[in-house]
Scaffold this motif. Structure first.
Motif, PDB file in Angstrom:
ATOM      1  N   TYR A 202       0.837  -1.189   0.000  1.00 34.81           N
ATOM      2  CA  TYR A 202       0.000   0.000   0.000  1.00 34.81           C
ATOM      3  C   TYR A 202       0.876   1.244   0.000  1.00 34.81           C
ATOM      4  CZ  TYR A 202      -3.891  -2.905   1.717  1.00 34.81           C
ATOM      5  OH  TYR A 202      -4.869  -3.850   1.863  1.00 34.81           O
ATOM      6  N   ALA A 203       0.405   2.275  -0.656  1.00 34.10           N
ATOM      7  CA  ALA A 203       0.911   3.620  -0.447  1.00 34.10           C
ATOM      8  C   ALA A 203      -0.283   4.370   0.132  1.00 34.10           C
ATOM      9  CB  ALA A 203       1.391   4.251  -1.737  1.00 34.10           C
ATOM     10  N   ILE A 204      -0.058   5.095   1.219  1.00 33.10           N
ATOM     11  CA  ILE A 204      -1.147   5.699   1.987  1.00 33.10           C
ATOM     12  C   ILE A 204      -0.949   7.206   2.034  1.00 33.10           C
ATOM     13  CG2 ILE A 204      -2.317   5.737   4.214  1.00 33.10           C
ATOM     14  CD1 ILE A 204      -0.860   3.001   4.753  1.00 33.10           C
ATOM     15  N   ASP A 205      -2.007   7.920   1.713  1.00 37.78           N
ATOM     16  CA  ASP A 205      -1.979   9.366   1.816  1.00 37.78           C
ATOM     17  C   ASP A 205      -3.224   9.818   2.570  1.00 37.78           C
ATOM     18  OD1 ASP A 205      -0.984  11.887   1.499  1.00 37.78           O
ATOM     19  OD2 ASP A 205      -1.301  12.003  -0.661  1.00 37.78           O
ATOM     20  N   CYS A 206      -3.161  10.969   3.189  1.00 37.27           N
ATOM     21  CA  CYS A 206      -4.286  11.464   3.979  1.00 37.27           C
ATOM     22  C   CYS A 206      -4.373  12.973   3.775  1.00 37.27           C
ATOM     23  CB  CYS A 206      -4.054  11.128   5.446  1.00 37.27           C
ATOM     24  SG  CYS A 206      -5.424  11.554   6.529  1.00 37.27           S
ATOM     25  N   GLU A 207      -5.580  13.474   3.543  1.00 36.15           N
ATOM     26  CA  GLU A 207      -5.795  14.907   3.385  1.00 36.15           C
ATOM     27  C   GLU A 207      -6.826  15.372   4.397  1.00 36.15           C
ATOM     28  OE1 GLU A 207      -7.031  15.633  -0.605  1.00 36.15           O
ATOM     29  OE2 GLU A 207      -5.059  15.197  -1.441  1.00 36.15           O
ATOM     30  N   CYS A 208      -6.532  16.522   5.013  1.00 32.62           N
ATOM     31  CA  CYS A 208      -7.444  17.091   6.004  1.00 32.62           C
ATOM     32  C   CYS A 208      -7.155  18.587   6.089  1.00 32.62           C
ATOM     33  CB  CYS A 208      -7.236  16.421   7.366  1.00 32.62           C
ATOM     34  SG  CYS A 208      -8.539  16.798   8.548  1.00 32.62           S
ATOM     35  N   ASP A 209      -8.126  19.350   6.565  1.00 33.75           N
ATOM     36  CA  ASP A 209      -7.946  20.798   6.694  1.00 33.75           C
ATOM     37  C   ASP A 209      -6.983  21.163   7.817  1.00 33.75           C
ATOM     38  OD1 ASP A 209      -9.655  21.243   4.602  1.00 33.75           O
ATOM     39  OD2 ASP A 209     -11.416  21.516   5.879  1.00 33.75           O
TER      40      ASP A 209
ATOM     41  N   THR B 136      -3.012  12.696  12.627  1.00 32.07           N
ATOM     42  CA  THR B 136      -2.147  11.515  12.657  1.00 32.07           C
ATOM     43  C   THR B 136      -2.969  10.318  12.238  1.00 32.07           C
ATOM     44  OG1 THR B 136      -0.827  12.456  14.449  1.00 32.07           O
ATOM     45  CG2 THR B 136      -0.640  10.080  14.090  1.00 32.07           C
ATOM     46  N   LEU B 137      -2.442   9.572  11.275  1.00 32.69           N
ATOM     47  CA  LEU B 137      -3.110   8.364  10.784  1.00 32.69           C
ATOM     48  C   LEU B 137      -2.530   7.157  11.509  1.00 32.69           C
ATOM     49  CD1 LEU B 137      -5.012   7.009   8.656  1.00 32.69           C
ATOM     50  CD2 LEU B 137      -2.980   6.796   7.222  1.00 32.69           C
TER      51      LEU B 137
ATOM     52  N   ILE C 192       2.001  11.367  10.421  1.00 32.33           N
ATOM     53  CA  ILE C 192       1.478  12.716  10.577  1.00 32.33           C
ATOM     54  C   ILE C 192       1.297  13.354   9.205  1.00 32.33           C
ATOM     55  CG2 ILE C 192       1.952  15.023  11.499  1.00 32.33           C
ATOM     56  CD1 ILE C 192       3.535  13.590  13.739  1.00 32.33           C
ATOM     57  N   TYR C 193       0.103  13.876   8.986  1.00 30.68           N
ATOM     58  CA  TYR C 193      -0.224  14.564   7.741  1.00 30.68           C
ATOM     59  C   TYR C 193      -0.628  15.983   8.078  1.00 30.68           C
ATOM     60  CZ  TYR C 193      -0.108  10.008   5.561  1.00 30.68           C
ATOM     61  OH  TYR C 193       0.297   8.789   5.112  1.00 30.68           O
TER      62      TYR C 193
END
Length: 117
Positions: free
Chosen positions: A56-63, A67-68, A91-92
């Motif tokens: 998997y490659a994991i990305d996360c977007e938030c305003d 932490t995922l 951490i994103y």
């Protein structure tokens, strides 16, 4: 508040022009569940099979910065024992522009997102 988690199922040198294989909106929690995930609306069980094995490659977007947490369980003997997070500190931050985090995972896989505020 919700975060968008994006999963890619293969290795790429550059993910900028690649669409994710899966996306899911996950409710951001204020609680720290890193040792024992509470399976409610804030979690996403991507794989519910102990024989699952993927890259998997994991990305996360938030305003805001979040932490995922990624939990896995490959136990046939105790499927309810998810244990500590396999990845417990991705951490994103919307101000950073890092590439997706790549890893290999086995077994059941669960994601949840915590606010850094």
């Amino acid at each position: 508040m919700k975060a968008t988690v994006k999963l890619y199922h293969d290795r790429q040198d550059d993910y900028s022009d690649v669409e994710p294989d899966q996306t899911k909106e996950i409710e951001v929690t204020e609680e720290c569940l890193s040792d024992r995930p509470m399976f409610a609306d804030e979690e996403w069980i991507e794989a519910d099979d102990v024989y699952n094995h993927k890259y998997y490659a994991i990305d996360c977007e938030c305003d805001e910065a979040v932490t995922l947490y990624v939990h896995t369980n490959d136990s046939v003997h105790d499927p309810d024992d998810w244990g500590r997070a396999a990845e417990g500190g991705l951490i994103y931050d919307p101000e950073d522009d890092y590439p997706p985090f790549g890893c290999e995972m086995w077994g059941r896989t669960c994601f949840w997102v915590k606010s850094n505020a």
